[in-house]
Structures are given as structure tokens and as C-alpha cells.
Motif scaffolding. Structure first.
Motif, PDB file in Angstrom:
ATOM      1  N   THR A  36       0.859  -1.189   0.000  1.00 23.03           N
ATOM      2  CA  THR A  36       0.000   0.000   0.000  1.00 23.03           C
ATOM      3  C   THR A  36       0.895   1.240   0.000  1.00 23.03           C
ATOM      4  OG1 THR A  36      -0.023   0.176   2.406  1.00 23.03           O
ATOM      5  CG2 THR A  36      -1.737  -1.210   1.400  1.00 23.03           C
ATOM      6  N   ALA A  37       0.298   2.407  -0.292  1.00 16.59           N
ATOM      7  CA  ALA A  37       1.062   3.663  -0.302  1.00 16.59           C
ATOM      8  C   ALA A  37       1.728   3.907   1.054  1.00 16.59           C
ATOM      9  CB  ALA A  37       0.139   4.827  -0.651  1.00 16.59           C
ATOM     10  N   ARG A  38       1.006   3.591   2.143  1.00 16.87           N
ATOM     11  CA  ARG A  38       1.546   3.794   3.493  1.00 16.87           C
ATOM     12  C   ARG A  38       2.707   2.837   3.756  1.00 16.87           C
ATOM     13  NH1 ARG A  38       1.915   8.057   6.371  1.00 16.87           N
ATOM     14  NH2 ARG A  38       0.051   8.300   7.621  1.00 16.87           N
ATOM     15  N   LEU A  60       5.459   9.915  10.757  1.00 16.32           N
ATOM     16  CA  LEU A  60       4.175   9.668  10.099  1.00 16.32           C
ATOM     17  C   LEU A  60       2.967   9.956  11.000  1.00 16.32           C
ATOM     18  CD1 LEU A  60       4.981   6.353   8.142  1.00 16.32           C
ATOM     19  CD2 LEU A  60       5.024   8.694   7.277  1.00 16.32           C
ATOM     20  N   SER A  61       3.255  10.418  12.210  1.00 19.74           N
ATOM     21  CA  SER A  61       2.196  10.723  13.197  1.00 19.74           C
ATOM     22  C   SER A  61       1.283   9.516  13.458  1.00 19.74           C
ATOM     23  CB  SER A  61       1.351  11.922  12.733  1.00 19.74           C
ATOM     24  OG  SER A  61       2.176  13.036  12.507  1.00 19.74           O
ATOM     25  N   VAL A 103       3.371   1.057  13.310  1.00 21.81           N
ATOM     26  CA  VAL A 103       4.565   0.898  12.467  1.00 21.81           C
ATOM     27  C   VAL A 103       4.978  -0.567  12.431  1.00 21.81           C
ATOM     28  CG1 VAL A 103       7.013   1.484  12.160  1.00 21.81           C
ATOM     29  CG2 VAL A 103       5.393   3.246  12.879  1.00 21.81           C
ATOM     30  N   LYS A 104       4.982  -1.211  13.616  1.00 21.70           N
ATOM     31  CA  LYS A 104       5.360  -2.636  13.683  1.00 21.70           C
ATOM     32  C   LYS A 104       4.437  -3.478  12.802  1.00 21.70           C
ATOM     33  CE  LYS A 104       7.489  -2.578  18.271  1.00 21.70           C
ATOM     34  NZ  LYS A 104       7.257  -2.817  19.704  1.00 21.70           N
TER      35      LYS A 104
END
Length: 204
Positions: free
Chosen positions: A143-145, A166-167, A173-174
Motif C-alpha cells: 500500500t502507499a503507506r 508519520l504521526s 509501524v510494527k
């Protein structure tokens, strides 16, 4: 005569292409550009039959330049020249309208034949590139993220830093990292970056 526009930010490569085209009785090099922006301007001015386009350039890259050119001239015949065999990179170029995809290492051997083929309305792609696309055709795309996270990992950021940039939370994140490793079939973060660069998912 097949009128050719050559686009690459390396003068040595442009000189090599010019020398190859100069000895062809049915080809003429009408212009040379060193970045995507100049390529768009020169295409408008010369309306070449075939354009040879590098992907990685300053100012404006090859994919953006192709999109701009084909937005104005849908019939434009463009051959991508690159050192990258990454399947994602290839797919981006093909979506932007490339008719051929040629590795720079094979220019001397295959450039002239590829120009003739693309000018005749055919598509051309080196077998090793086609094989790589086929190999990953059924892969889950990032995905873009996830691409953002992978890019930040490549920049040497730890999960905590990525979360701050990325707030989002460190746990999130994990989760992204876990997905990235699974989708790319990577053993660890470093391996994921290596695969991402090789396949053209990210560029440094």
C-alpha cells in the motif's frame, strides 16, 4: 527516415546513442534532452517518431515526462532506457505509455532493432524483464503507506522515528513492517529494503 529524440542525463550515453543512430541510413537524431522537462519541450518542437527515455533524471523523471508527452500526444512512441530491471519500475513505465523497455547494457546490441520494432507499432521488452514481471504478477502490492514506511526504513529510521514522522503509533509501524516483510518475502528490514530497491518499489 525515423526521427529520434534521445533523453538521458548522462552525456556519455547520449553520445553513444548518437553514434549508433548516425550510421543508420534510415534514422536521424533530431534532438537530445538531459531531463524530463526539456524532453517535453523538445517533443513539442520536433514531434519525433520514436523517443528514447531514461527513467532516473533530475528535474522531472522519465515516467512523469512520458505521462506529460502522451497527455498531449497519445500516439507518441517511447522506449524506456534504464539500468533497472525492477518489475514495479517497469509497470510504472508501461502504465505511462512506454512501448519498449531496454536495458542500457544491451544498447549496442538491441537499440536499432528495438527502434525499428516500436516505430512499426510493436512492443519490445527484454526477456529477463518480462520474466521478472511474470514472477511477481500475483504478489500482493504494498500500500502507499507501506511504501512510505519502507522508504523511511531505507533512510535508516527506527520504528520510533518512523512513528513520529508519520504521526502514528509505534505499534502501527510494527504492523506495517510485518506486512512489508510478508509481502516482499523478506527475512528482515535490511532484506526488505534490498528487495524494494531491486524491484523498483522505492528509489534512493
Amino acid at each position: 527516415m525515423i526521427r529520434v529524440l534521445s533523453v538521458d542525463d548522462h552525456a556519455v550515453l547520449r553520445e553513444g546513442i548518437a553514434a549508433l543512430i548516425a550510421i543508420q541510413p534510415d534514422m536521424e537524431l533530431v534532438a537530445e534532452a538531459c531531463d524530463g522537462r526539456e524532453a517535453v519541450e523538445l517533443f513539442r518542437k520536433h514531434r519525433p517518431d520514436v523517443t528514447l527515455m531514461d527513467l532516473q533524471m533530475p528535474e522531472m523523471g522519465g515516467v512523469d515526462a512520458m505521462s506529460a508527452i502522451r497527455g498531449e500526444f497519445p500516439e507518441a512512441r517511447i522506449i524506456v532506457l534504464t539500468t533497472y530491471t525492477g518489475d514495479i519500475q517497469v509497470m510504472r513505465a508501461m502504465k505511462a505509455g512506454a512501448r519498449g523497455y531496454l536495458l542500457k547494457g544491451l544498447l549496442r546490441k538491441e537499440l536499432i532493432e528495438t527502434v525499428h520494432a516500436v516505430h512499426a507499432g510493436q512492443r519490445r521488452m527484454a526477456p529477463e524483464i518480462a520474466a521478472q514481471i511474470a514472477e511477481h504478477a500475483t504478489d500482493d502490492a504494498l500500500t502507499a503507506r507501506e511504501i512510505d514506511v519502507l522508504r523511511l526504513i531505507a533512510g535508516g529510521n527506527a520504528n520510533k522515528q518512523i512513528a513520529a514522522l508519520l504521526s502514528i503509533t509505534e505499534e502501527t509501524v510494527k504492523g506495517y513492517v510485518k506486512n512489508i516483510l510478508a509481502k516482499l518475502g523478506a527475512k528482515d528490514r535490511t532484506h526488505a529494503v534490498t528487495i524494494g530497491l531491486k524491484r523498483g518499489v522505492i528509489n534512493l
